[in-house]
Each structure stands twice: as C-alpha cells, then as structure tokens.
Design an enzyme around this catalytic site. Structure first.
Site, PDB file in Angstrom:
ATOM      1  N   LYS A  83      -4.825  -4.413   8.875  1.00 19.74           N
ATOM      2  CA  LYS A  83      -3.819  -5.196   9.584  1.00 19.74           C
ATOM      3  C   LYS A  83      -3.213  -4.376  10.730  1.00 19.74           C
ATOM      4  O   LYS A  83      -3.368  -4.725  11.874  1.00 19.74           O
ATOM      5  CB  LYS A  83      -2.714  -5.665   8.634  1.00 19.74           C
ATOM      6  N   ASP A 125       3.763  -2.501  -1.526  1.00 18.86           N
ATOM      7  CA  ASP A 125       2.531  -2.854  -0.835  1.00 18.86           C
ATOM      8  C   ASP A 125       2.939  -3.163   0.605  1.00 18.86           C
ATOM      9  O   ASP A 125       3.584  -4.165   0.881  1.00 18.86           O
ATOM     10  CB  ASP A 125       1.914  -4.093  -1.511  1.00 18.86           C
ATOM     11  N   TRP A 149       0.088 -12.094  -2.791  1.00 14.43           N
ATOM     12  CA  TRP A 149      -0.349 -10.715  -3.032  1.00 14.43           C
ATOM     13  C   TRP A 149       0.441 -10.089  -4.167  1.00 14.43           C
ATOM     14  O   TRP A 149      -0.106  -9.337  -4.980  1.00 14.43           O
ATOM     15  CB  TRP A 149      -0.254  -9.862  -1.766  1.00 14.43           C
TER      16      TRP A 149
HETATM   17  C1  LIG Z   1      -4.395  -8.136   3.095  1.00 11.38           C
HETATM   18  C2  LIG Z   1      -3.458  -7.784   2.023  1.00 11.38           C
HETATM   19  C3  LIG Z   1      -3.895  -7.344   0.760  1.00 11.38           C
HETATM   20  C4  LIG Z   1      -5.361  -7.270   0.379  1.00 11.38           C
HETATM   21  O1  LIG Z   1      -5.979  -6.232   1.006  1.00 11.38           O
HETATM   22  P1  LIG Z   1      -7.499  -5.845   0.695  1.00 11.38           P
HETATM   23  O2  LIG Z   1      -7.682  -4.637   1.540  1.00 11.38           O
HETATM   24  O3  LIG Z   1      -8.345  -7.012   1.126  1.00 11.38           O
HETATM   25  O4  LIG Z   1      -7.627  -5.566  -0.747  1.00 11.38           O
HETATM   26  C5  LIG Z   1      -2.938  -6.985  -0.169  1.00 11.38           C
HETATM   27  N1  LIG Z   1      -1.629  -7.042   0.115  1.00 11.38           N
HETATM   28  C6  LIG Z   1      -1.174  -7.485   1.315  1.00 11.38           C
HETATM   29  C7  LIG Z   1       0.296  -7.545   1.563  1.00 11.38           C
HETATM   30  C8  LIG Z   1      -2.072  -7.854   2.291  1.00 11.38           C
HETATM   31  O5  LIG Z   1      -1.632  -8.287   3.500  1.00 11.38           O
END
Ligand SMILES: *Cc1c(COP(=O)(O)O)cnc(C)c1O
Length: 360
Positions: free
Chosen positions: A196, A172, A102
C-alpha cells in the site's frame, strides 16, 4: 507514455521517481553488472541495500533503539497468525478491536492459537466508525491489544490511539504506515504489508519492542519465530531482495519529500479535496465513514443506489480512472489515495465527480 490515474487499494501506485530510478539500475546495479535480484543476498552490495532500508525506516518513523525492524514474507495475513503464536501465552487473553474485515481476519487466526476477547466493535454499524475503546477495561490477563490503524475496506482510520501503559499495543498498519508521523513508543509491535504505502508486495515490515521477543517459545517453527529474524538481521534465509530494494527507494523518496510531517500534510490536503466534493454534493455522494473516523488513505462512498454507483464506476473507467470499485465484500466506490498518488490525480477525480453529479 501516460501514467494511469491509479486509485488501486493494493498493490497500489508507486512514486514515478522510484520506478524510474529502478529502471535506471535494472540491468546494472551500482556497477556490478548484475540486476539487484541477481545479487547474492550475502553480498556486500545487497547488504548495503538491506541495511539502508532498515536505517531509513528507523529514521522516518523515529524508531527508538529498543525496537527491532524485521523483514518477513507472507504478507500482513501471516502476521495475523505470527502475532498470537509468538505473544499469546496459555492463560492469557488477546484483546481485539473489531473495526473492519482485516481485524476480523486477525481475530479469526488468533482464535486458533488461544483465548481472545473482543474489546470493542463497530460491526453492527457496518464499520462506519472506529469503535470506542474503554481503556479502563479488565486488562489484567491481556497478552496484548490488537487494532487496525486504517481500515482499507471501510475507509476509517484511528486518529488517536489507546495507551500501551497497561498492555502491549499491536497495530496492523498495512494501509497507513508512513502516511503520518508515528510515536513508536506508544506501540509494542506494528506490522505492515508493503503493497500500500511502502513498495511492492513481497515484504512485510514488522517493528517489535525487543523486550517482547523474550515471549516467543523455542518450540515454534523457526520461520514463524520473530527471534529468527531478529537474531539474523532478517537474513536467516533468502529475503525478498527485489521488494526490499524497491522499499529502500520508496523510503528515500519519502525522505526527499520532507519526511512524514510533510507527507501527512499532503495526505490531509488530498483527502480534503475528495471529502469536500462528497460533503458539498447535497447527498449525491454518500460517504461511508462517519466524519471523525474518516480515512485519509481510502475514501469510501456510495451513490443513492447500487445502480447509480455502477453507472458512476463505468463512466469513471471510461474516463481513465483505475481501481475505484469498492472492495468486493461491500461494493460501492473507493478511492485509495496513498502517499504515491499525486495530488493532481486526486484533483482530476474531484472534477470528474463534480461533472458527473451535474450531468445527473
Ligand atoms: C491489505 C491489508 C491486509 C492484507 O495484506 P496481505 O499482504 O495481502 O496479507 C491486512 N491488513 C490491512 C489493514 C490491509 O490493508
């Protein structure tokens, strides 16, 4: 009805109490005779849901008054672009710590907008740990430092954070927001897709220090400018009302569970159950992450070869466990044990892992 033993990485398990509450209100929200997603987003009934969501986020995450909470669509993936579009000016450099796929994706998008620099990386070590970041590095020209607090795919997590004294810190937090108490003042912007730990997919939470809002250029398309959301309480256009309603229910649930201190304790206990099985298996199960970088949200492991991992996954599936396959990019096994995954389910998985080992 039997609820699945759901270890999906995202979208992931939601608290059963939340789903039941939503079901109760499905056809008739608060006596309106309408479902939540049938309400006008300008109605006072929806406004109450929207505002409650923001105030609960502020309460649970102890967000100080000099931050804005924004609801944006497009997932964390759109934030990979919006962050540099709004905050990386000409002549500045954006610093990225590479700790997994990511963060690589975030860097890739920033490279399209401006100058970037890799501040630290554990890529050549298969992202098995959180790389050492040197706080004394040259940050003079840095627009911000970007980190990924939990690496969903590799199963590593930051357990202490760099300071934001020299440069704004952006994280993030898609896969570990709300999993532990947060010192927001150490961050300038955090973002998280909801699917999540926060609710269903469709809404992304962005928490930004108000001061940073001054950096965005008026030239940006309105929907890509943080100010559009900040000035309009995230109601410039139609927000994802159903997702925000479910987010509110998840936040109420987290509050009732005792807040983030309590949730962190439960998460520590759940993660320990699985890591103990791995550590006490005499090398039958091999954890991917080094011990001091282990994630409490995503437990990644392998068996001695890919064949054995496949057999494990096959038998686990037969036994009713869902979502234990590792990310398609790295294979192996991964148990995602977000806030809503009950300890009993984690215990059942631990027992299955022990029994599988004894049989083989
Ligand atoms: C799942 C995830 C993403 C991507 O998220 P989307 O909503 O599918 O764009 C980005 N960063 C992390 C750390 C993630 O777990």
């Amino acid at each position: 009805m039997n609820r699945a033993l759901n270890f999906n990485a995202g979208p992931a398990a939601l608290p059963e109490a939340v789903l039941k509450e939503a079901e109760k209100n499905w056809l008739d929200f608060n006596g309106t005779g309408m479902a939540v997603m049938e309400l006008s987003h300008r109605s006072k009934e929806y406004q109450a849901v929207h505002d409650k969501s923001i105030s609960l986020l502020k309460k649970l995450l102890s967000i100080p008054d000099d931050y804005e909470v924004l609801f944006i669509q497009g997932g964390a993936s759109l934030q990979f672009s919006m962050v540099p579009m709004n905050l990386l000016s000409k002549g500045q450099t954006a610093q990225y710590v590479l700790s997994g796929s990511w963060s690589e994706k975030a860097l890739k998008e920033a490279n399209k907008i401006g100058k970037t620099f890799i501040a630290a990386s554990s890529k050549d070590q298969k992202y098995r740990f959180i790389p050492e970041y040197n706080e004394d590095g040259d940050l003079d020209n840095a627009a911000y430092l970007h980190i990924t607090s939990n690496n969903t795919i590799y199963g590593t997590q930051w357990h202490s954070f760099p300071s934001n004294e020299k440069t704004p810190l952006i994280a993030d937090m898609s896969s570990d927001i709300l999993s532990r108490p947060l010192d927001m003042s150490n961050f300038d912007l955090i973002y998280a897709g909801a699917q999540k730990n926060l609710g269903p997919s469709g809404v992304t939470v962005v928490i930004i220090r108000k001061e940073l809002l001054e950096k965005s250029s008026d030239e940006l398309p309105s929907m890509l400018n943080y100010n559009t959301y900040a000035k309009n309480n995230s109601l410039y256009n139609t927000p994802p009302t159903l997702a925000i309603y479910l987010l509110t229910l998840v936040l109420e649930w987290a509050d009732k569970e005792g807040g983030l201190e309590q949730i962190e304790k439960m998460n520590e206990e759940k993660a320990k159950i699985l890591y103990d099985v791995i550590d006490e298996s005499d090398g039958f199960y091999l954890g991917h992450a080094l011990k001091d970088s282990r994630s409490r949200m995503n437990v990644t492991f392998n068996l001695h070869n890919e064949e054995a991992s496949k057999d494990f996954l096959h038998q686990a599936k037969e036994a009713g466990f869902v979502g234990l396959g590792g990310h398609r990019s790295i294979g192996g096994c991964r148990a995602s044990i977000y806030n809503a995954v009950p300890a009993e389910h984690v215990q059942k998985l631990a027992e299955f892992m022990k029994a599988f080992k004894n049989k083989n």
